[in-house]
Design a protein around this motif. Sequence first.
Motif, PDB file in Angstrom:
ATOM      1  N   GLU A  51      46.293  50.881  39.782  1.00 31.58           N
ATOM      2  CA  GLU A  51      46.528  51.927  40.818  1.00 31.58           C
ATOM      3  C   GLU A  51      45.565  53.014  40.336  1.00 31.58           C
ATOM      4  N   PHE A  52      44.177  52.758  40.931  1.00 25.51           N
ATOM      5  CA  PHE A  52      43.107  53.451  40.472  1.00 25.51           C
ATOM      6  C   PHE A  52      43.031  54.976  41.036  1.00 25.51           C
ATOM      7  N   HIS A  53      43.906  55.839  40.801  1.00 22.04           N
ATOM      8  CA  HIS A  53      43.942  57.031  41.509  1.00 22.04           C
ATOM      9  C   HIS A  53      45.158  57.995  40.779  1.00 22.04           C
ATOM     10  N   ILE A  54      45.018  59.307  40.994  1.00 24.59           N
ATOM     11  CA  ILE A  54      45.833  60.212  40.226  1.00 24.59           C
ATOM     12  C   ILE A  54      47.305  59.961  40.703  1.00 24.59           C
ATOM     13  N   ARG A  55      48.202  60.053  39.736  1.00 25.99           N
ATOM     14  CA  ARG A  55      49.383  59.812  39.703  1.00 25.99           C
ATOM     15  C   ARG A  55      49.972  58.322  40.266  1.00 25.99           C
ATOM     16  N   GLY A  56      48.892  57.324  40.147  1.00 28.04           N
ATOM     17  CA  GLY A  56      49.351  55.951  40.349  1.00 28.04           C
ATOM     18  C   GLY A  56      50.109  55.516  41.233  1.00 28.04           C
ATOM     19  N   ARG A  57      51.305  54.537  40.900  1.00 28.53           N
ATOM     20  CA  ARG A  57      51.906  53.794  41.961  1.00 28.53           C
ATOM     21  C   ARG A  57      52.845  54.961  42.665  1.00 28.53           C
ATOM     22  N   GLN A  58      53.253  55.966  41.860  1.00 30.43           N
ATOM     23  CA  GLN A  58      54.020  57.140  42.518  1.00 30.43           C
ATOM     24  C   GLN A  58      53.387  57.748  43.580  1.00 30.43           C
ATOM     25  N   ALA A  59      52.375  58.076  43.515  1.00 34.39           N
ATOM     26  CA  ALA A  59      51.440  58.760  44.927  1.00 34.39           C
ATOM     27  C   ALA A  59      51.392  57.680  45.772  1.00 34.39           C
ATOM     28  N   THR A  60      51.271  56.386  45.609  1.00 34.64           N
ATOM     29  CA  THR A  60      51.231  55.439  46.485  1.00 34.64           C
ATOM     30  C   THR A  60      52.444  55.376  47.389  1.00 34.64           C
ATOM     31  N   ARG A  61      53.456  55.135  46.421  1.00 29.93           N
ATOM     32  CA  ARG A  61      55.063  55.092  47.100  1.00 29.93           C
ATOM     33  C   ARG A  61      55.370  56.472  48.031  1.00 29.93           C
ATOM     34  N   GLU A  62      54.822  57.518  47.416  1.00 28.23           N
ATOM     35  CA  GLU A  62      55.315  58.762  48.248  1.00 28.23           C
ATOM     36  C   GLU A  62      54.653  58.870  49.637  1.00 28.23           C
ATOM     37  N   LEU A  63      53.322  58.308  49.619  1.00 29.92           N
ATOM     38  CA  LEU A  63      52.455  58.262  51.022  1.00 29.92           C
ATOM     39  C   LEU A  63      53.084  57.181  51.874  1.00 29.92           C
ATOM     40  N   ALA A  64      53.400  56.014  51.387  1.00 35.94           N
ATOM     41  CA  ALA A  64      54.039  54.881  51.937  1.00 35.94           C
ATOM     42  C   ALA A  64      55.137  55.375  52.585  1.00 35.94           C
ATOM     43  N   ARG A  65      56.172  56.065  51.823  1.00 27.70           N
ATOM     44  CA  ARG A  65      57.467  56.355  52.576  1.00 27.70           C
ATOM     45  C   ARG A  65      57.402  57.103  53.937  1.00 27.70           C
ATOM     46  N   ILE A  66      56.246  58.143  53.953  1.00 29.54           N
ATOM     47  CA  ILE A  66      56.061  59.000  55.212  1.00 29.54           C
ATOM     48  C   ILE A  66      55.661  58.130  56.303  1.00 29.54           C
ATOM     49  N   LEU A  67      55.036  56.904  56.004  1.00 26.24           N
ATOM     50  CA  LEU A  67      54.747  56.212  57.253  1.00 26.24           C
ATOM     51  C   LEU A  67      55.691  55.267  57.906  1.00 26.24           C
ATOM     52  N   HIS A  68      56.829  54.904  57.130  1.00 23.40           N
ATOM     53  CA  HIS A  68      57.911  54.182  57.550  1.00 23.40           C
ATOM     54  C   HIS A  68      57.488  52.759  58.168  1.00 23.40           C
ATOM     55  N   LEU A  69      56.672  51.930  57.129  1.00 20.19           N
ATOM     56  CA  LEU A  69      56.255  50.653  57.316  1.00 20.19           C
ATOM     57  C   LEU A  69      57.253  49.653  57.818  1.00 20.19           C
ATOM     58  N   THR A  70      56.780  48.707  58.622  1.00 23.22           N
ATOM     59  CA  THR A  70      57.681  47.499  58.905  1.00 23.22           C
ATOM     60  C   THR A  70      56.786  46.288  58.653  1.00 23.22           C
ATOM     61  N   PRO A  71      57.301  45.025  58.582  1.00 22.35           N
ATOM     62  CA  PRO A  71      56.691  43.925  58.392  1.00 22.35           C
ATOM     63  C   PRO A  71      55.551  43.876  59.482  1.00 22.35           C
ATOM     64  N   SER A  72      55.883  44.125  60.406  1.00 29.22           N
ATOM     65  CA  SER A  72      54.886  43.972  61.597  1.00 29.22           C
ATOM     66  C   SER A  72      53.743  44.759  61.857  1.00 29.22           C
ATOM     67  N   HIS A  73      53.700  45.790  60.770  1.00 24.76           N
ATOM     68  CA  HIS A  73      52.460  46.618  60.602  1.00 24.76           C
ATOM     69  C   HIS A  73      51.161  46.061  60.190  1.00 24.76           C
ATOM     70  N   ARG A  74      49.919  45.967  60.569  1.00 28.82           N
ATOM     71  CA  ARG A  74      48.847  45.572  59.993  1.00 28.82           C
ATOM     72  C   ARG A  74      48.071  46.994  59.405  1.00 28.82           C
TER      73      ARG A  74
END
Length: 283
Positions: A51-74
């Motif tokens: 996770e080559f950015h500030i706040r690592g995995r945590q920052a990734t998960r926070e951004l992802a949560r707002i997106l409400h991704l599903t398995p059908s998303h590309r």
Amino acid sequence: SNEMPDSTILHESLTRHYASPDLKDRICAALDALEKERSSLSPEDIAPLDEFHIRGRQATRELARILHLTPSHRVLDVGCGVGGPSRCLAHDYGCHVTGIDLTTEYCEVARMLAERVGLSDKLTFRQGDALDLPFPEASFDIVWTQHTAMNIADKRALYAEMHRVLQPEGRIALYDVTAGPEAPPYYPLPWAQDCAMSFLLSPVELQKMLEKSGFAILHWRDTSELGLRWFQNMAAKKGASNKAPALGLHLVMGPEIRTMSRNVMRNLAEKRIVLIEAIAQKY
């Protein structure tokens, strides 16, 4: 200055900055040592490295949560590095992620790591240029990008390409370093040895650029304070132990990552850089 640097020269200096011929071997050796301890590797085990950015995995998960991704998303991950966020999204949400990066070695390592954690079926990695994405228009539901735009001078072309490959009403999720009110930043930084490789817009300029590129801003958050606290916590932990972790960004960037990280922390503290997390929708 607003002059565009020569793109060939910029490509070459970026390649020199990021590339490292024995990267795959170094990472494999570190993973083998770790796997002996843990019998099998999960994406979490590899997170300190990829996770080559500030706040690592945590920052990734926070951004992802707002997106409400599903398995059908590309999803397209622009500037995917060694593929940490791509693997995290595929693992947490089951969606298919395509990663693209300028650095060939990063793509090779990303493929190898996807295999090691059993996610090859959900991930594709391609070497390529963010300003000339090798995909037809409307191929993705989400374009994801973290800490990539700083190396790209031609922001207009970058966001135009992201817009082109998105479905109508597709979204762009970004987490980027922008210029703070106190210029300039101290170098070297993880993304640049000096100002010739770093191209930062202010948050206001970034917002305007996205709107001009055909995006409506849905979410906008300054996470600089969180970033600074993260660095301070890490520094405190490091103070308590002198040993470098088995897996860490030093494997990717070499020992200079320490100086670079200290500079990022100082730049955040002195408001020379600002961290922005945003989601915008194509219209």
